[in-house]
Design a protein around this motif. Sequence first.
Motif, PDB file in Angstrom:
ATOM      1  N   TYR A   1      -7.761   4.517  22.813  1.00 46.63           N
ATOM      2  CA  TYR A   1      -8.820   5.263  22.126  1.00 46.63           C
ATOM      3  C   TYR A   1     -10.178   4.565  22.182  1.00 46.63           C
ATOM      4  CZ  TYR A   1      -4.573   7.293  20.217  1.00 46.63           C
ATOM      5  OH  TYR A   1      -3.352   7.878  20.086  1.00 46.63           O
ATOM      6  N   SER A   2     -10.245   3.422  22.859  1.00 50.89           N
ATOM      7  CA  SER A   2     -11.488   2.652  22.855  1.00 50.89           C
ATOM      8  C   SER A   2     -12.459   3.137  23.921  1.00 50.89           C
ATOM      9  CB  SER A   2     -11.190   1.169  23.080  1.00 50.89           C
ATOM     10  OG  SER A   2     -10.725   0.950  24.394  1.00 50.89           O
ATOM     11  N   LEU A   3     -13.717   2.813  23.720  1.00 54.95           N
ATOM     12  CA  LEU A   3     -14.744   3.126  24.704  1.00 54.95           C
ATOM     13  C   LEU A   3     -14.473   2.352  25.983  1.00 54.95           C
ATOM     14  CD1 LEU A   3     -17.826   2.890  22.300  1.00 54.95           C
ATOM     15  CD2 LEU A   3     -16.873   4.990  23.271  1.00 54.95           C
ATOM     16  N   GLY A   4     -14.290   3.058  27.083  1.00 55.02           N
ATOM     17  CA  GLY A   4     -14.047   2.415  28.365  1.00 55.02           C
ATOM     18  C   GLY A   4     -12.631   1.912  28.550  1.00 55.02           C
ATOM     19  N   GLY A   5     -11.724   2.191  27.593  1.00 59.84           N
ATOM     20  CA  GLY A   5     -10.340   1.774  27.734  1.00 59.84           C
ATOM     21  C   GLY A   5     -10.097   0.287  27.561  1.00 59.84           C
ATOM     22  N   ALA A   6     -11.058  -0.421  26.930  1.00 63.81           N
ATOM     23  CA  ALA A   6     -10.903  -1.864  26.734  1.00 63.81           C
ATOM     24  C   ALA A   6      -9.882  -2.140  25.633  1.00 63.81           C
ATOM     25  CB  ALA A   6     -12.244  -2.495  26.374  1.00 63.81           C
ATOM     26  N   ALA A   7      -9.257  -3.313  25.693  1.00 60.09           N
ATOM     27  CA  ALA A   7      -8.308  -3.722  24.647  1.00 60.09           C
ATOM     28  C   ALA A   7      -8.979  -3.619  23.282  1.00 60.09           C
ATOM     29  CB  ALA A   7      -7.839  -5.145  24.908  1.00 60.09           C
ATOM     30  N   ASP A   8      -8.217  -3.204  22.288  1.00 64.32           N
ATOM     31  CA  ASP A   8      -8.814  -2.862  20.998  1.00 64.32           C
ATOM     32  C   ASP A   8      -8.072  -3.568  19.862  1.00 64.32           C
ATOM     33  OD1 ASP A   8     -10.470  -1.622  19.174  1.00 64.32           O
ATOM     34  OD2 ASP A   8      -9.981   0.415  19.784  1.00 64.32           O
ATOM     35  N   THR A   9      -8.574  -3.337  18.654  1.00 67.41           N
ATOM     36  CA  THR A   9      -7.982  -3.866  17.431  1.00 67.41           C
ATOM     37  C   THR A   9      -7.686  -2.705  16.498  1.00 67.41           C
ATOM     38  OG1 THR A   9      -9.207  -5.943  17.622  1.00 67.41           O
ATOM     39  CG2 THR A   9      -8.361  -5.379  15.443  1.00 67.41           C
ATOM     40  N   ALA A  10      -6.549  -2.764  15.815  1.00 67.20           N
ATOM     41  CA  ALA A  10      -6.206  -1.744  14.820  1.00 67.20           C
ATOM     42  C   ALA A  10      -6.450  -2.319  13.431  1.00 67.20           C
ATOM     43  CB  ALA A  10      -4.742  -1.329  14.965  1.00 67.20           C
ATOM     44  N   PHE A  11      -6.956  -1.472  12.533  1.00 63.10           N
ATOM     45  CA  PHE A  11      -7.109  -1.949  11.155  1.00 63.10           C
ATOM     46  C   PHE A  11      -6.784  -0.845  10.161  1.00 63.10           C
ATOM     47  CE2 PHE A  11     -11.299  -0.282  12.181  1.00 63.10           C
ATOM     48  CZ  PHE A  11     -11.779   0.262  10.998  1.00 63.10           C
ATOM     49  N   PHE A  12      -6.395  -1.283   8.975  1.00 63.51           N
ATOM     50  CA  PHE A  12      -6.022  -0.387   7.892  1.00 63.51           C
ATOM     51  C   PHE A  12      -7.037  -0.558   6.762  1.00 63.51           C
ATOM     52  CE2 PHE A  12      -2.303  -1.538  10.270  1.00 63.51           C
ATOM     53  CZ  PHE A  12      -1.533  -0.392  10.323  1.00 63.51           C
ATOM     54  N   GLU A  13      -7.466   0.556   6.188  1.00 63.34           N
ATOM     55  CA  GLU A  13      -8.440   0.483   5.109  1.00 63.34           C
ATOM     56  C   GLU A  13      -8.122   1.481   4.001  1.00 63.34           C
ATOM     57  OE1 GLU A  13     -12.266   1.328   6.833  1.00 63.34           O
ATOM     58  OE2 GLU A  13     -11.969   3.492   6.752  1.00 63.34           O
TER      59      GLU A  13
ATOM     60  N   TYR B   1       0.819  -1.213   0.000  1.00 61.51           N
ATOM     61  CA  TYR B   1       0.000   0.000   0.000  1.00 61.51           C
ATOM     62  C   TYR B   1       0.853   1.263   0.000  1.00 61.51           C
ATOM     63  CZ  TYR B   1      -2.935  -3.774   1.675  1.00 61.51           C
ATOM     64  OH  TYR B   1      -3.561  -4.980   1.810  1.00 61.51           O
ATOM     65  N   GLN B   2       0.390   2.244  -0.749  1.00 60.09           N
ATOM     66  CA  GLN B   2       1.039   3.549  -0.801  1.00 60.09           C
ATOM     67  C   GLN B   2       0.342   4.564   0.104  1.00 60.09           C
ATOM     68  OE1 GLN B   2       3.984   4.106  -2.449  1.00 60.09           O
ATOM     69  NE2 GLN B   2       3.854   1.873  -2.716  1.00 60.09           N
ATOM     70  N   ASP B   3      -0.922   4.334   0.373  1.00 61.36           N
ATOM     71  CA  ASP B   3      -1.690   5.205   1.269  1.00 61.36           C
ATOM     72  C   ASP B   3      -2.775   4.377   1.932  1.00 61.36           C
ATOM     73  OD1 ASP B   3      -3.306   4.790  -0.924  1.00 61.36           O
ATOM     74  OD2 ASP B   3      -3.931   6.861  -1.149  1.00 61.36           O
ATOM     75  N   PHE B   4      -3.295   4.848   3.063  1.00 59.54           N
ATOM     76  CA  PHE B   4      -4.274   4.077   3.828  1.00 59.54           C
ATOM     77  C   PHE B   4      -4.794   4.926   4.975  1.00 59.54           C
ATOM     78  CE2 PHE B   4       0.048   3.068   5.193  1.00 59.54           C
ATOM     79  CZ  PHE B   4       0.023   3.438   6.525  1.00 59.54           C
ATOM     80  N   VAL B   5      -5.791   4.390   5.680  1.00 57.91           N
ATOM     81  CA  VAL B   5      -6.279   4.987   6.919  1.00 57.91           C
ATOM     82  C   VAL B   5      -6.117   3.957   8.026  1.00 57.91           C
ATOM     83  CG1 VAL B   5      -8.253   6.008   8.128  1.00 57.91           C
ATOM     84  CG2 VAL B   5      -7.955   6.414   5.676  1.00 57.91           C
ATOM     85  N   LEU B   6      -5.535   4.369   9.128  1.00 59.71           N
ATOM     86  CA  LEU B   6      -5.351   3.508  10.298  1.00 59.71           C
ATOM     87  C   LEU B   6      -6.383   3.907  11.344  1.00 59.71           C
ATOM     88  CD1 LEU B   6      -3.871   1.591  12.266  1.00 59.71           C
ATOM     89  CD2 LEU B   6      -2.167   3.392  12.612  1.00 59.71           C
ATOM     90  N   LYS B   7      -7.156   2.925  11.834  1.00 59.86           N
ATOM     91  CA  LYS B   7      -8.236   3.220  12.771  1.00 59.86           C
ATOM     92  C   LYS B   7      -8.245   2.252  13.945  1.00 59.86           C
ATOM     93  CE  LYS B   7     -11.669   5.057   9.476  1.00 59.86           C
ATOM     94  NZ  LYS B   7     -13.044   4.868   8.942  1.00 59.86           N
ATOM     95  N   PRO B   8      -8.681   2.732  15.116  1.00 60.64           N
ATOM     96  CA  PRO B   8      -9.034   1.808  16.208  1.00 60.64           C
ATOM     97  C   PRO B   8     -10.456   1.300  15.983  1.00 60.64           C
ATOM     98  CG  PRO B   8      -9.195   4.084  16.958  1.00 60.64           C
ATOM     99  CD  PRO B   8      -8.760   4.134  15.523  1.00 60.64           C
ATOM    100  N   ALA B   9     -10.659   0.004  16.130  1.00 61.31           N
ATOM    101  CA  ALA B   9     -11.980  -0.569  15.857  1.00 61.31           C
ATOM    102  C   ALA B   9     -13.051  -0.032  16.797  1.00 61.31           C
ATOM    103  CB  ALA B   9     -11.918  -2.093  15.948  1.00 61.31           C
ATOM    104  N   LYS B  10     -12.658   0.272  18.038  1.00 64.58           N
ATOM    105  CA  LYS B  10     -13.643   0.685  19.029  1.00 64.58           C
ATOM    106  C   LYS B  10     -13.480   2.144  19.450  1.00 64.58           C
ATOM    107  CE  LYS B  10     -13.873  -4.054  20.774  1.00 64.58           C
ATOM    108  NZ  LYS B  10     -13.590  -4.967  21.906  1.00 64.58           N
ATOM    109  N   GLY B  11     -12.823   2.923  18.624  1.00 66.32           N
ATOM    110  CA  GLY B  11     -12.647   4.338  18.924  1.00 66.32           C
ATOM    111  C   GLY B  11     -13.927   5.128  18.700  1.00 66.32           C
ATOM    112  N   SER B  12     -13.913   6.392  19.147  1.00 68.83           N
ATOM    113  CA  SER B  12     -15.078   7.247  18.962  1.00 68.83           C
ATOM    114  C   SER B  12     -14.625   8.678  18.722  1.00 68.83           C
ATOM    115  CB  SER B  12     -16.011   7.187  20.187  1.00 68.83           C
ATOM    116  OG  SER B  12     -15.347   7.679  21.338  1.00 68.83           O
ATOM    117  N   GLY B  13     -15.460   9.443  18.045  1.00 72.47           N
ATOM    118  CA  GLY B  13     -15.182  10.856  17.827  1.00 72.47           C
ATOM    119  C   GLY B  13     -13.980  11.143  16.963  1.00 72.47           C
ATOM    120  N   GLY B  14     -13.524  10.158  16.187  1.00 63.94           N
ATOM    121  CA  GLY B  14     -12.372  10.373  15.327  1.00 63.94           C
ATOM    122  C   GLY B  14     -11.032  10.242  16.015  1.00 63.94           C
ATOM    123  N   ASP B  15     -11.040   9.980  17.323  1.00 63.30           N
ATOM    124  CA  ASP B  15      -9.782   9.877  18.058  1.00 63.30           C
ATOM    125  C   ASP B  15      -9.008   8.629  17.621  1.00 63.30           C
ATOM    126  OD1 ASP B  15     -10.402  12.157  19.462  1.00 63.30           O
ATOM    127  OD2 ASP B  15     -11.297  11.068  21.154  1.00 63.30           O
TER     128      ASP B  15
END
Length: 316
Positions: A127-139, A75-89
């Motif tokens: 960045y997750s709701l309630g500080g629970a363990a999270d998953t990172a994904f790229f899209e 990949y040359q570009d992508f978006v990295l996100k927390p699966a359980k994040g909120s508000g764009g954080d």
Amino acid sequence: MRWTKRLRDLGILGLNARNAEFILPYNKRRFYPRVDDKLETKRRALEKGIHVPDLYQVIEIERQNRNFSTLLAPYQDFVLKPAKGSGGDGIWVITGKRQGKWVKSSGALVSEDDLQFHVSNILSGMYSLGGAADTAFFEYRVKIDAVFEKVSYGGVPDVRVILFRGIPVMAMLRLPTQASDGKANLHQGAVGAGVDLDTGLTTNGVCLNMQITQHPDTGESIRDIQIPTWDDFLILASKCYGLAELDYLGVDMVLDAQRGPLVLELNARPGLSIQICNRIGLKQRLNVVKNLTSIPPYAEDRVALMREHLRLAQPN
């Protein structure tokens, strides 16, 4: 008090009324994980044939993070996100590479070590709701459509539609700014523009709770922007009703220059600032839908029903 009567006369829906009258009775808590987890939302959407940005990679445990270079090699570009994040954080938008480093949408350069460290923070639940363990994904990184280039800064605008019982009741266009670091989140400083639900034309603008008529960075007018393929947005949003099985739902979508409207995420507790952008309250529209005796099973018919019953006064 005089101002409370004024708000009531405008049909403004407050937080307590939203929760008591629409979220608690209509949104079953067991279905919340379908929208609170962005990966779960994406997987369910793909199963239903709902258009979403392509999923590239998923990192669930720290051991996978060690293979970072191999995972991102295609990949040359992508978006990295927390699966359980909120508000764009926690969301990082990477637009390419320069001088051996990755380039964020803001123009800042970050190293591979920086990205790995950010992934570790996501996994830890920062960045997750309630500080629970999270998953990172790229899209897939959405490419901005030309119609929005002059009213957006450093990112891609999105369209939020509020659904009730699968019927669109209000919409707004959210425009990234320098203050919001290229993200379309109002609480971070993005612009919110009301959208005429029938035509898809933008109306009034708000930024950090102040009424505006021009984008704060580009100086371009944010009124009377015609959102392309507006009916496609309404139908796509309405299709998400069955996806989540939540009656009160916010649907966030983007217009990709090559792929058209795509669903980004769903929200079981969408904010109420959409009323400020549109300068009209939600209460009357929600009550119209509440009193309908039957709801059509198909999204196209629910949009038609919206046009039949919800031609309410739009702000001037």
